[in-house]
Design a protein around this motif. Structure first.
Motif, short mmCIF file in Angstrom:
data_model
loop_
_atom_site.label_atom_id
_atom_site.label_comp_id
_atom_site.label_asym_id
_atom_site.label_seq_id
_atom_site.Cartn_x
_atom_site.Cartn_y
_atom_site.Cartn_z
N LEU A 23 0.83 -1.21 0.00
CA LEU A 23 0.00 0.00 0.00
C LEU A 23 0.86 1.26 0.00
O LEU A 23 0.62 2.19 -0.77
CB LEU A 23 -0.92 -0.01 1.22
CG LEU A 23 -2.10 -0.98 1.21
CD1 LEU A 23 -2.84 -0.91 2.54
CD2 LEU A 23 -3.05 -0.68 0.06
N TYR A 27 1.24 4.24 -2.77
CA TYR A 27 1.10 5.66 -2.46
C TYR A 27 2.32 6.44 -2.95
O TYR A 27 2.19 7.59 -3.42
CB TYR A 27 0.94 5.88 -0.96
CG TYR A 27 -0.31 5.30 -0.37
CD1 TYR A 27 -1.42 5.03 -1.16
CD2 TYR A 27 -0.40 5.00 0.98
CE1 TYR A 27 -2.57 4.48 -0.64
CE2 TYR A 27 -1.55 4.45 1.53
CZ TYR A 27 -2.63 4.19 0.71
OH TYR A 27 -3.76 3.65 1.24
N VAL A 67 -6.62 3.37 -6.33
CA VAL A 67 -5.93 3.08 -5.07
C VAL A 67 -4.57 3.77 -5.03
O VAL A 67 -4.02 4.00 -3.95
CB VAL A 67 -5.78 1.55 -4.91
CG1 VAL A 67 -5.08 1.21 -3.60
CG2 VAL A 67 -7.15 0.88 -4.95
N ILE A 110 -11.70 -1.24 -0.12
CA ILE A 110 -11.54 -0.87 -1.53
C ILE A 110 -12.76 -1.28 -2.35
O ILE A 110 -13.27 -0.51 -3.18
CB ILE A 110 -10.26 -1.51 -2.09
CG1 ILE A 110 -9.03 -0.93 -1.39
CG2 ILE A 110 -10.17 -1.31 -3.61
CD1 ILE A 110 -7.73 -1.62 -1.76
N THR A 113 -15.87 0.83 -1.55
CA THR A 113 -15.77 2.17 -2.14
C THR A 113 -16.11 2.12 -3.62
O THR A 113 -16.90 2.94 -4.11
CB THR A 113 -14.35 2.72 -1.95
OG1 THR A 113 -14.05 2.79 -0.55
CG2 THR A 113 -14.23 4.12 -2.54
N SER A 140 -10.52 8.99 -2.88
CA SER A 140 -9.09 8.81 -2.63
C SER A 140 -8.92 7.76 -1.56
O SER A 140 -9.90 7.20 -1.05
CB SER A 140 -8.43 10.13 -2.20
OG SER A 140 -8.79 10.47 -0.87
N THR A 141 -7.69 7.50 -1.20
CA THR A 141 -7.40 6.49 -0.19
C THR A 141 -7.38 7.06 1.22
O THR A 141 -6.98 6.36 2.15
CB THR A 141 -6.05 5.82 -0.49
OG1 THR A 141 -5.04 6.85 -0.61
CG2 THR A 141 -6.11 5.03 -1.77
N ILE A 144 -9.56 5.04 3.50
CA ILE A 144 -9.02 3.70 3.69
C ILE A 144 -7.96 3.73 4.78
O ILE A 144 -7.92 2.88 5.68
CB ILE A 144 -8.43 3.15 2.38
CG1 ILE A 144 -9.50 3.12 1.28
CG2 ILE A 144 -7.82 1.78 2.61
CD1 ILE A 144 -10.63 2.17 1.54
N ASN A 145 -7.09 4.74 4.72
CA ASN A 145 -6.07 4.90 5.77
C ASN A 145 -6.72 5.19 7.12
O ASN A 145 -6.27 4.70 8.16
CB ASN A 145 -5.11 6.04 5.40
CG ASN A 145 -4.28 5.71 4.18
OD1 ASN A 145 -4.02 4.55 3.88
ND2 ASN A 145 -3.85 6.73 3.46
N SER A 200 -16.27 4.00 2.10
CA SER A 200 -14.85 3.81 2.39
C SER A 200 -14.63 3.30 3.80
O SER A 200 -13.66 2.59 4.08
CB SER A 200 -14.08 5.13 2.19
OG SER A 200 -14.16 5.57 0.86
#
Length: 290
Positions: A23, A27, A67, A110, A113, A140-141, A144-145, A200
């Motif tokens: 991941l 990024y 992602v 993921i 979303t 966006s991620t 997720i974070n 998300s």
């Protein structure tokens, strides 16, 4: 969670170990593309966005490449710190849950979303809402974070983080602060942003509610606890004047109402439940039924 146990037995060998590393690597690629787009003015990141309208025109790679969209951290130093933090939190969660469950948690977020954005696009387009064609810019991620951070806070609420490398703060308080900020964003943003936030964080919501023990607040459990407490409470007896007492000496007849400082004990050598005050516990004659 029996369904996860069944899935793990069947598909556990396909889980990706050390998923947090990949991941963060993704990024890093997205962040480099961000600077390439910034200096060359080429729409590089735009090709990665989860844009439902363009997915329907054949650009199906967008269902996955979004992602790589990095969280919007303009400061490189702050970005590196946050990525290191999320890597540590994610690695700790993987060690706590196991590789398969951590994979299911991340890929679940993921998947939720992507599905949520596509379904919302069709619904909004059916009602003629122009906002449907701008959904790609809201995905966006970041959340997720955030779901990783919240899950870690649920597992280790008392762990401390050094805020600004100086202030020790328990992670549960930071999680509550983040939850409040997300709630404010949910109220202030449009329907597109709300759907993105909910979907998300759906993996965290499922994790949180599936780990709660709701049986303890059920009416039957509350009744059982009440009956247990009433059975465990020492019996209360009534004096001749009507006052209730719990303890009474079998020799002198004094009770806990006569002197609150008196201590009472049962004698193990006497037959029956014979109770004595501190003055007669060792001086009384033992009572034998036979």
């Amino acid at each position: 969670m029996n369904y996860l146990n069944k899935l793990e037995r069947r598909f556990g060998r396909y889980a990706i170990p050390n998923l947090s590393k990949w991941l963060i690597f993704g990024y890093a690629i997205g962040y480099m593309l961000y600077y390439i787009e910034r200096f060359t003015q080429l729409p590089v990141l735009e090709l990665l966005m989860l844009d439902p309208s363009k997915v329907m025109h054949g650009q199906i790679w967008r269902l996955v490449t979004w992602v790589l969209m990095p969280p919007s951290y303009s400061n490189v130093f702050f970005y590196l710190i946050m990525m290191m933090l999320y890597y540590q939190l994610g690695t700790a969660l993987e060690r706590t849950w196991g590789t398969f469950r951590y994979n299911a948690y991340i890929f679940g977020g993921i998947l939720f979303t992507a599905v949520g954005v596509m379904v919302t696009f069709f619904v909004l387009r059916a009602f003629g809402v122009a906002e449907a064609y701008m959904m790609g810019y809201a995905v966006s991620t970041y959340y997720i974070n955030l779901s990783i951070f919240l899950a870690f806070a649920v597992c280790y609420p008392e762990m401390q983080l050094m805020l600004y490398f100086i202030i020790p703060v328990k992670i549960k308080w930071l999680a509550i602060l983040y939850a409040v900020l997300v709630g404010v964003s949910f109220l202030q943003t449009g329907w597109t942003g709300r759907i993105v936030i909910v979907m998300s964080l759906m993996n965290f919501l499922l994790f949180f509610f599936s780990t709660r023990d709701y049986r303890r607040v059920s009416p039957s459990e509350i009744k059982r606890k009440r009956e247990f407490r009433s059975q465990m409470e020492p019996p209360k007896m009534r004096r001749s004047d009507g006052a209730l007492y719990k303890h009474k000496c079998a020799v002198c007849g004094r009770t806990d109402l006569d002197d609150p400082t008196l201590e009472f004990r049962f004698c193990s050598k006497c037959d029956g439940n014979m109770e004595y005050c501190q003055d007669h516990l060792f001086t009384h004659e033992h009572v034998k039924r036979s």
